[in-house]
Design an enzyme around this catalytic site. Structure first.
Site, PDB file in Angstrom:
ATOM      1  N   ARG A   1      -4.408  10.395   4.091  1.00 12.61           N
ATOM      2  CA  ARG A   1      -3.238  11.252   4.247  1.00 12.61           C
ATOM      3  C   ARG A   1      -2.270  11.159   3.058  1.00 12.61           C
ATOM      4  O   ARG A   1      -1.695  12.154   2.627  1.00 12.61           O
ATOM      5  CB  ARG A   1      -2.519  10.842   5.535  1.00 12.61           C
ATOM      6  CG  ARG A   1      -1.352  11.723   5.838  1.00 12.61           C
ATOM      7  CD  ARG A   1      -0.725  11.386   7.148  1.00 12.61           C
ATOM      8  NE  ARG A   1       0.551  12.049   7.259  1.00 12.61           N
ATOM      9  CZ  ARG A   1       0.708  13.305   7.656  1.00 12.61           C
ATOM     10  NH1 ARG A   1      -0.336  14.009   7.993  1.00 12.61           N
ATOM     11  NH2 ARG A   1       1.890  13.852   7.711  1.00 12.61           N
TER      12      ARG A   1
ATOM     13  N   ARG B   1      -0.380  14.790  13.072  1.00 10.89           N
ATOM     14  CA  ARG B   1       0.478  14.419  11.936  1.00 10.89           C
ATOM     15  C   ARG B   1       0.720  15.652  11.087  1.00 10.89           C
ATOM     16  O   ARG B   1      -0.006  15.924  10.134  1.00 10.89           O
ATOM     17  CB  ARG B   1      -0.171  13.295  11.124  1.00 10.89           C
ATOM     18  CG  ARG B   1      -0.333  12.030  11.931  1.00 10.89           C
ATOM     19  CD  ARG B   1      -0.948  10.915  11.129  1.00 10.89           C
ATOM     20  NE  ARG B   1       0.002  10.278  10.226  1.00 10.89           N
ATOM     21  CZ  ARG B   1      -0.311   9.256   9.439  1.00 10.89           C
ATOM     22  NH1 ARG B   1      -1.529   8.772   9.447  1.00 10.89           N
ATOM     23  NH2 ARG B   1       0.585   8.714   8.648  1.00 10.89           N
TER      24      ARG B   1
ATOM     25  N   ARG C   1      -8.837  -0.101   4.072  1.00 10.05           N
ATOM     26  CA  ARG C   1      -7.940   0.896   3.480  1.00 10.05           C
ATOM     27  C   ARG C   1      -6.568   0.312   3.202  1.00 10.05           C
ATOM     28  O   ARG C   1      -5.848   0.816   2.351  1.00 10.05           O
ATOM     29  CB  ARG C   1      -7.791   2.083   4.442  1.00 10.05           C
ATOM     30  CG  ARG C   1      -9.066   2.886   4.557  1.00 10.05           C
ATOM     31  CD  ARG C   1      -8.957   3.947   5.594  1.00 10.05           C
ATOM     32  NE  ARG C   1      -7.643   4.571   5.516  1.00 10.05           N
ATOM     33  CZ  ARG C   1      -7.102   5.301   6.472  1.00 10.05           C
ATOM     34  NH1 ARG C   1      -7.746   5.503   7.575  1.00 10.05           N
ATOM     35  NH2 ARG C   1      -5.919   5.833   6.313  1.00 10.05           N
TER      36      ARG C   1
ATOM     37  N   ASP D   1       4.093   0.681  12.078  1.00 12.56           N
ATOM     38  CA  ASP D   1       2.897   0.031  11.532  1.00 12.56           C
ATOM     39  C   ASP D   1       2.759  -1.423  11.994  1.00 12.56           C
ATOM     40  O   ASP D   1       1.774  -2.078  11.645  1.00 12.56           O
ATOM     41  CB  ASP D   1       2.927   0.082   9.994  1.00 12.56           C
ATOM     42  CG  ASP D   1       2.578   1.474   9.468  1.00 12.56           C
ATOM     43  OD1 ASP D   1       2.156   2.329  10.260  1.00 12.56           O
ATOM     44  OD2 ASP D   1       2.739   1.699   8.245  1.00 12.56           O
TER      45      ASP D   1
ATOM     46  N   LYS E   1       0.838  -1.206   0.000  1.00 12.06           N
ATOM     47  CA  LYS E   1       0.000   0.000   0.000  1.00 12.06           C
ATOM     48  C   LYS E   1       0.876   1.262   0.000  1.00 12.06           C
ATOM     49  O   LYS E   1       0.620   2.200  -0.759  1.00 12.06           O
ATOM     50  CB  LYS E   1      -0.892   0.003   1.255  1.00 12.06           C
ATOM     51  CG  LYS E   1      -1.503   1.351   1.580  1.00 12.06           C
ATOM     52  CD  LYS E   1      -2.313   1.344   2.834  1.00 12.06           C
ATOM     53  CE  LYS E   1      -1.606   1.729   4.099  1.00 12.06           C
ATOM     54  NZ  LYS E   1      -1.230   3.144   4.235  1.00 12.06           N
ATOM     55  N   ASN E   2       1.896   1.286   0.843  1.00 14.36           N
ATOM     56  CA  ASN E   2       2.665   2.520   0.986  1.00 14.36           C
ATOM     57  C   ASN E   2       3.593   2.792  -0.195  1.00 14.36           C
ATOM     58  O   ASN E   2       4.187   3.859  -0.289  1.00 14.36           O
ATOM     59  CB  ASN E   2       3.467   2.502   2.300  1.00 14.36           C
ATOM     60  CG  ASN E   2       2.557   2.671   3.506  1.00 14.36           C
ATOM     61  OD1 ASN E   2       1.363   2.936   3.348  1.00 14.36           O
ATOM     62  ND2 ASN E   2       3.107   2.514   4.688  1.00 14.36           N
TER      63      ASN E   2
ATOM     64  N   CYS F   1      -5.477   8.253   9.170  1.00 20.45           N
ATOM     65  CA  CYS F   1      -5.680   7.548  10.442  1.00 20.45           C
ATOM     66  C   CYS F   1      -5.537   8.515  11.617  1.00 20.45           C
ATOM     67  O   CYS F   1      -4.690   9.407  11.588  1.00 20.45           O
ATOM     68  CB  CYS F   1      -4.619   6.461  10.607  1.00 20.45           C
ATOM     69  SG  CYS F   1      -4.980   4.953   9.749  1.00 20.45           S
TER      70      CYS F   1
HETATM   71  C1  UD1 Z   1       4.096   6.774   6.339  1.00 18.15           C
HETATM   72  C2  UD1 Z   1       3.221   5.563   6.110  1.00 18.15           C
HETATM   73  C3  UD1 Z   1       2.556   5.115   7.407  1.00 18.15           C
HETATM   74  C4  UD1 Z   1       3.623   4.928   8.504  1.00 18.15           C
HETATM   75  C5  UD1 Z   1       4.535   6.136   8.609  1.00 18.15           C
HETATM   76  C6  UD1 Z   1       5.703   5.923   9.544  1.00 18.15           C
HETATM   77  C7  UD1 Z   1       2.507   5.918   3.836  1.00 18.15           C
HETATM   78  C8  UD1 Z   1       1.396   6.145   2.886  1.00 18.15           C
HETATM   79  N1  UD1 Z   1       2.200   5.910   5.138  1.00 18.15           N
HETATM   80  O1  UD1 Z   1       3.259   7.840   6.778  1.00 18.15           O
HETATM   81  O2  UD1 Z   1       1.893   3.890   7.166  1.00 18.15           O
HETATM   82  O3  UD1 Z   1       2.967   4.726   9.736  1.00 18.15           O
HETATM   83  O4  UD1 Z   1       5.083   6.476   7.320  1.00 18.15           O
HETATM   84  O5  UD1 Z   1       6.474   4.852   9.088  1.00 18.15           O
HETATM   85  O6  UD1 Z   1       3.626   5.679   3.429  1.00 18.15           O
HETATM   86  N2  UD1 Z   1       6.286  14.298  10.814  1.00 18.15           N
HETATM   87  C9  UD1 Z   1       6.544  15.616  11.116  1.00 18.15           C
HETATM   88  N3  UD1 Z   1       6.413  16.537  10.114  1.00 18.15           N
HETATM   89  C10 UD1 Z   1       6.070  16.201   8.837  1.00 18.15           C
HETATM   90  C11 UD1 Z   1       5.829  14.850   8.538  1.00 18.15           C
HETATM   91  C12 UD1 Z   1       5.956  13.910   9.551  1.00 18.15           C
HETATM   92  O7  UD1 Z   1       6.862  15.954  12.242  1.00 18.15           O
HETATM   93  O8  UD1 Z   1       5.980  17.081   7.978  1.00 18.15           O
HETATM   94  C13 UD1 Z   1       6.409  13.283  11.888  1.00 18.15           C
HETATM   95  C14 UD1 Z   1       5.130  12.476  12.069  1.00 18.15           C
HETATM   96  O9  UD1 Z   1       4.194  13.146  12.912  1.00 18.15           O
HETATM   97  C15 UD1 Z   1       5.691  11.216  12.707  1.00 18.15           C
HETATM   98  C16 UD1 Z   1       7.024  11.050  11.989  1.00 18.15           C
HETATM   99  O10 UD1 Z   1       7.360  12.333  11.473  1.00 18.15           O
HETATM  100  O11 UD1 Z   1       5.921  11.418  14.074  1.00 18.15           O
HETATM  101  C17 UD1 Z   1       7.031  10.063  10.853  1.00 18.15           C
HETATM  102  O12 UD1 Z   1       5.926  10.326   9.990  1.00 18.15           O
HETATM  103  P1  UD1 Z   1       5.974  10.088   8.417  1.00 18.15           P
HETATM  104  O13 UD1 Z   1       7.130   9.216   8.069  1.00 18.15           O
HETATM  105  O14 UD1 Z   1       5.863  11.394   7.723  1.00 18.15           O
HETATM  106  O15 UD1 Z   1       4.635   9.303   8.166  1.00 18.15           O
HETATM  107  P2  UD1 Z   1       3.840   9.322   6.811  1.00 18.15           P
HETATM  108  O16 UD1 Z   1       4.804   9.487   5.711  1.00 18.15           O
HETATM  109  O17 UD1 Z   1       2.675  10.225   6.898  1.00 18.15           O
END
Ligand code: UD1
Length: 420
Positions: free
Chosen positions: A92, A121, A399, A307, A22-23, A116
């Site tokens: 997201r 986030r 999802r 995850d 999925k990711n 989620c």
């Molecule tokens: C992706 C995955 C999700 C997984 C997550 C962490 C997808 C579609 N989803 O989500 O399944 O749980 O990686 O492995 O690939 N953060 C910030 N600022 C930002 C962005 C993120 O502070 O601009 C923080 C987040 O709150 C979190 C951490 O960074 O604490 C990691 O998040 P991130 O890797 O961005 O998650 P996603 O990419 O949204």
């Protein structure tokens, strides 16, 4: 709305094939915005999230058909630069259309995302990255509006308080491939899904080096072209099914697995006493004796994935002894604790830690899914609980897991869908 009903207590046995990740597929579909030429994506899981991304692409001007795991993206006439709230707010990952739209059109208006409910986030790292490429960014009525006369490669640091960000790395990489000159992303996410996206972009004509390490180097090109790509296997689905085998004291062989993407999980499960036999592209997971409690900490890749945290918690909930689970990626990602406790688990949350006192038995109960992986943890708990478990709000599960109930049924589980 549907719910899943599970009659617990059956040892799962047999072989099952893991779907595409999925990711990986979500950003890769978004990346097709970077060209007008047709693209073919194979091993695409049929998920609610995949269909949402295809709808978003359609709203942006990209037509597609999706049949038997293959998405054909047909050629584009005119791209629209606005990604609507109604669609983006449901997922997201749809925020990662921002980078390719900006790269292609030099302007993009994308609703701030939903997804989620696993804590705050933010998207500050995404915005920091595209600003660093020379875009101006404002937030207007819930939309991020990014504009640039031209994007210019730059050297940026993309680490945040919780380490690297997967989708921010994806977004910036997709904007930078069409920027002028060289971009260096420091503290880039190293997740296999980021690597898969980079490989697809390279097939489209992008010049990228260092993907899979914390420093990604991108040399901007003028144009990208159509490409064909096969999505990597879903390591989180694989991990969830590995735990389904262990929690039911079963014996499952998973096909279409890349064990090199599951190193941290396999190491921890082996520490707990699991027997894991890897062969080319498949893995057998079973037990000969009782599991032992383990302490785990989630971290960005190659650490243990956040995850998988909820599913490991279900396993430890029925493993006598004390386990400590520490969440370092989303410190508030513990909605499943209360639901597991309703099934008889003894779990106490203390800040980013969950202290799990393993019990001999869980009992079936009506429980409510709050997010994708929490739903999976409740299904796993239901597979081992005495009596009947009803998991409501399973749209979360849909999802991210393709045909999960059919896969579990094929392994012998008594699990079925009912209307709520
Ligand atoms: C992706 C995955 C999700 C997984 C997550 C962490 C997808 C579609 N989803 O989500 O399944 O749980 O990686 O492995 O690939 N953060 C910030 N600022 C930002 C962005 C993120 O502070 O601009 C923080 C987040 O709150 C979190 C951490 O960074 O604490 C990691 O998040 P991130 O890797 O961005 O998650 P996603 O990419 O949204």
């Amino acid at each position: 709305m549907d719910k899943l009903v599970i009659e617990g207590g059956i040892r799962l046995k047999g072989e099952v094939t893991v779907s595409g990740a999925k990711n990986s597929v979500l950003p890769i579909l978004a990346a097709t915005l970077l060209t007008d030429e047709p693209c073919i994506i194979k091993c695409v899981p049929n998920l609610r999230n995949t269909n949402t991304m295809l709808k978003i692409l359609r709203s942006l001007g990209k037509n597609s058909d999706f049949d038997k795991g293959i998405v054909n993206i047909t050629s584009t006439k005119n791209l629209n630069f606005t990604a609507d709230y109604k669609l983006v707010s449901t997922m997201r990952a749809s925020f990662c259309v921002l980078g390719p739209l900006l790269g292609r059109l030099k302007k993009a208006k994308v609703s701030l995302p939903g997804g989620c409910i696993i804590g705050v986030r933010p998207v500050d790292l995404h915005l920091k990255g595209i600003k660093s490429l020379g875009a101006s960014v404002s937030v207007e009525s819930g939309y991020v509006v990014a504009k640039a006369n031209r994007l210019k490669g730059s050297h940026m640091y993309l680490g945040g308080a919780y380490g690297s960000s997967v989708l921010a790395t994806d977004n910036v990489m997709m904007a930078a491939v069409l920027a002028q000159g060289e971009t260096i992303i420091e503290s880039a996410a190293c997740e296999p899904e980021v690597v898969d996206l980079a490989e697809f972009l390279i097939k489209m004509g992008a010049k990228i080096k260092g993907h899979g390490t914390p420093i990604i180097e991108i040399e901007g090109v003028k144009q990208l072209y159509g490409a064909t790509h096969t999505i990597i296997p879903d390591r989180i689905e694989a991990g969830t099914l590995m735990i389904a085998s262990l929690i039911t004291k079963g014996d499952i062989t998973l096909k279409n697995v890349l064990c090199q993407h599951l190193g941290a999980l396999i190491d921890k499960l082996q520490e707990a006493g699991a027997l894991i036999v890897k062969t080319n592209g498949s893995v057998r997971v079973y037990l000969k004796r009782r599991l032992k409690p383990i302490n785990v900490t989630t971290l960005p890749y190659p650490g243990l994935p956040t995850d998988m945290q909820a599913q490991i918690m279900s396993l430890m909930a029925v493993t006598p002894g004390i386990s400590v689970i520490t969440e370092k990626v989303y410190p508030d990602r513990f909605m499943h604790v209360a639901e597991l406790n309703r099934m008889g688990a003894h779990i106490q949350r203390e800040g980013p830690h969950a202290i799990v006192e393993g019990v001999r038995e869980l009992t079936g109960a009506p429980v409510m899914a709050s997010d994708l992986r929490a739903s999976a943890s409740l299904v796993l708990a239901g597979l081992v609980a005495r009596g009947e478990t009803q998991v409501s709000r399973i749209y979360h599960l849909e999802r991210g897991y393709e045909n999960i109930e059919a896969k579990l049924q094929s392994l012998g589980a008594k699990i079925w869908r009912e209307k709520e």
